[in-house]
Write an enzyme that holds these catalytic residues in place. Structure first.
Site, PDB file in Angstrom:
ATOM      1  N   ASP A 179     -39.731  66.783  95.869  1.00 43.46           N
ATOM      2  CA  ASP A 179     -39.171  66.556  97.192  1.00 43.46           C
ATOM      3  C   ASP A 179     -40.146  67.142  98.213  1.00 43.46           C
ATOM      4  O   ASP A 179     -41.025  67.930  97.861  1.00 43.46           O
ATOM      5  CB  ASP A 179     -37.805  67.244  97.279  1.00 43.46           C
ATOM      6  CG  ASP A 179     -37.207  67.159  98.670  1.00 43.46           C
ATOM      7  OD1 ASP A 179     -37.218  66.064  99.239  1.00 43.46           O
ATOM      8  OD2 ASP A 179     -36.752  68.196  99.176  1.00 43.46           O
ATOM      9  N   ASP A 213     -34.763  71.102  96.368  1.00 40.23           N
ATOM     10  CA  ASP A 213     -33.995  72.254  96.838  1.00 40.23           C
ATOM     11  C   ASP A 213     -32.651  71.896  97.445  1.00 40.23           C
ATOM     12  O   ASP A 213     -31.800  72.770  97.599  1.00 40.23           O
ATOM     13  CB  ASP A 213     -34.808  73.033  97.883  1.00 40.23           C
ATOM     14  CG  ASP A 213     -34.884  72.286  99.209  1.00 40.23           C
ATOM     15  OD1 ASP A 213     -35.200  71.078  99.179  1.00 40.23           O
ATOM     16  OD2 ASP A 213     -34.613  72.907 100.246  1.00 40.23           O
ATOM     17  N   ASP A 226     -30.883  66.451  96.124  1.00 42.15           N
ATOM     18  CA  ASP A 226     -31.809  66.435  94.987  1.00 42.15           C
ATOM     19  C   ASP A 226     -31.100  66.688  93.657  1.00 42.15           C
ATOM     20  O   ASP A 226     -31.701  66.510  92.592  1.00 42.15           O
ATOM     21  CB  ASP A 226     -32.892  67.512  95.166  1.00 42.15           C
ATOM     22  CG  ASP A 226     -33.774  67.242  96.368  1.00 42.15           C
ATOM     23  OD1 ASP A 226     -34.088  66.064  96.602  1.00 42.15           O
ATOM     24  OD2 ASP A 226     -34.148  68.204  97.064  1.00 42.15           O
TER      25      ASP A 226
END
Length: 318
Positions: free
Chosen positions: A132, A254, A258
């Site tokens: 990410d 995080d 996700d």
């Protein structure tokens, strides 16, 4: 948003089970059910070997009663116990778990929490790292990247603007300032180290604008990047990658969005310092310091632990 001095009126337009959070939790559950379960070889070995040896020892103690006229229980019990001692692979059964225990302890001292010894092994086989962007490679705090003077402006507008905005409560200030999320200090280092460790692919999946995502990926040297993604689209991207059985995929994120991908990946790695509870709960590995360079450290620790474990195995059979 940040509301400082206004009353907010909210209108509910969906039921809870139709909300984004409910869909994300459903994706986590579905992804977890599709995730392959890896078991340590030594556990499989002990699960089969130990019952066999135990039953053989029991048989050695009692079966001679049916075949020998001078059967003595104490003598055959003693022989059965000797058989158990000789057959018990103490060095193998004890040293292997302790090797992984030592690896997990070493990782925790460096701010990396492994939720199982099998993930130490899997880290050594990772071929693809998917990341990410916001909060993982960037600090998730915005700063001015560039100030542009419009044509025809001759005044020292920058100092005047700074004076005017010094009392502003708006987080993003004015449109004259191209504001962007700042990269973490070790972001470039982490990408370079992962390449050196032999990771074949580095891929970024982000819900941010595609143009911003591509710019960050280019500055870091990431192989592929995809922006404008919803949580379910991130899952689809990882599912596409998993169709190639030769890939071992680690995903680093995080946020709550996700969580589904963390559950689906072979190794889910969460940034634990500022990460969401859902991401930390779902992940297999938690980086407590929020430093992306710790991903490479985790791989190095996994390789070192695996090397020690195989040394123990070879010595146990000598």
């Amino acid at each position: 948003m940040v509301n400082l001095d206004r009353l907010i009126e909210l209108k509910v337009i969906r039921r809870f089970n139709e909300s984004s959070i409910a869909r994300i939790l459903e994706l986590v559950q579905n992804a977890t059910s599709r995730k392959a379960k890896t078991e340590q070889f030594i556990r499989k070995f002990a699960r089969v070997y130990t019952p066999i040896v135990t039953f053989l020892a029991i048989g050695l103690a009692f079966l001679p009663y049916f075949f020998l006229e001078d059967y003595m229980f104490e003598a055959w019990l003693y022989r059965a116990l000797i058989f158990l001692v000789i057959s018990c692979p103490c060095a193998l059964v004890v040293s292997i778990p302790l090797g992984y225990f030592g690896g997990i302890g070493a990782a925790s001292r460096k701010g990396i929490l492994f939720k199982g010894s099998n993930f130490l092994d899997l880290m050594t086989s990772v071929t693809t790292v998917v990341m990410d962007k916001t909060g993982t490679l960037t600090k998730e705090c915005f700063e001015v990247q560039k100030a542009v003077t419009m044509e025809g402006i001759t005044l020292d507008w920058l100092s005047l603007t700074a004076a005017m905005e010094s009392k502003s409560t708006h987080p993003s200030q004015k449109p004259l300032q191209m504001i962007a999320d700042e990269l973490k200090e070790d972001a470039v280092q982490s990408i370079n180290e992962l390449h050196k460790l032999g990771v074949r692919e580095l891929i970024m999946l982000s819900g941010d604008k595609n143009a911003v995502t591509q710019q960050v990926a280019k500055s870091l040297g990431i192989d592929k990047a995809f922006g404008d993604l919803l949580p379910e689209q991130k899952v689809e991207k990882v599912e596409e990658l998993k169709k190639d059985a030769s890939r071992v995929i680690a995903f680093v994120g995080d946020g709550i969005n996700d969580a589904p991908v963390l559950a689906l990946a072979d190794v889910g790695i969460a940034m634990g310092g500022l990460g969401s509870d859902a991401a930390i709960e779902t992940a297999d590995v938690v980086i407590q310091t929020d430093q992306p360079s710790k991903i490479a450290t985790a791989i190095q620790l996994g390789k070192q632990t695996k090397r020690i474990v195989w040394q123990n195995i070879s010595l146990a059979f000598e």
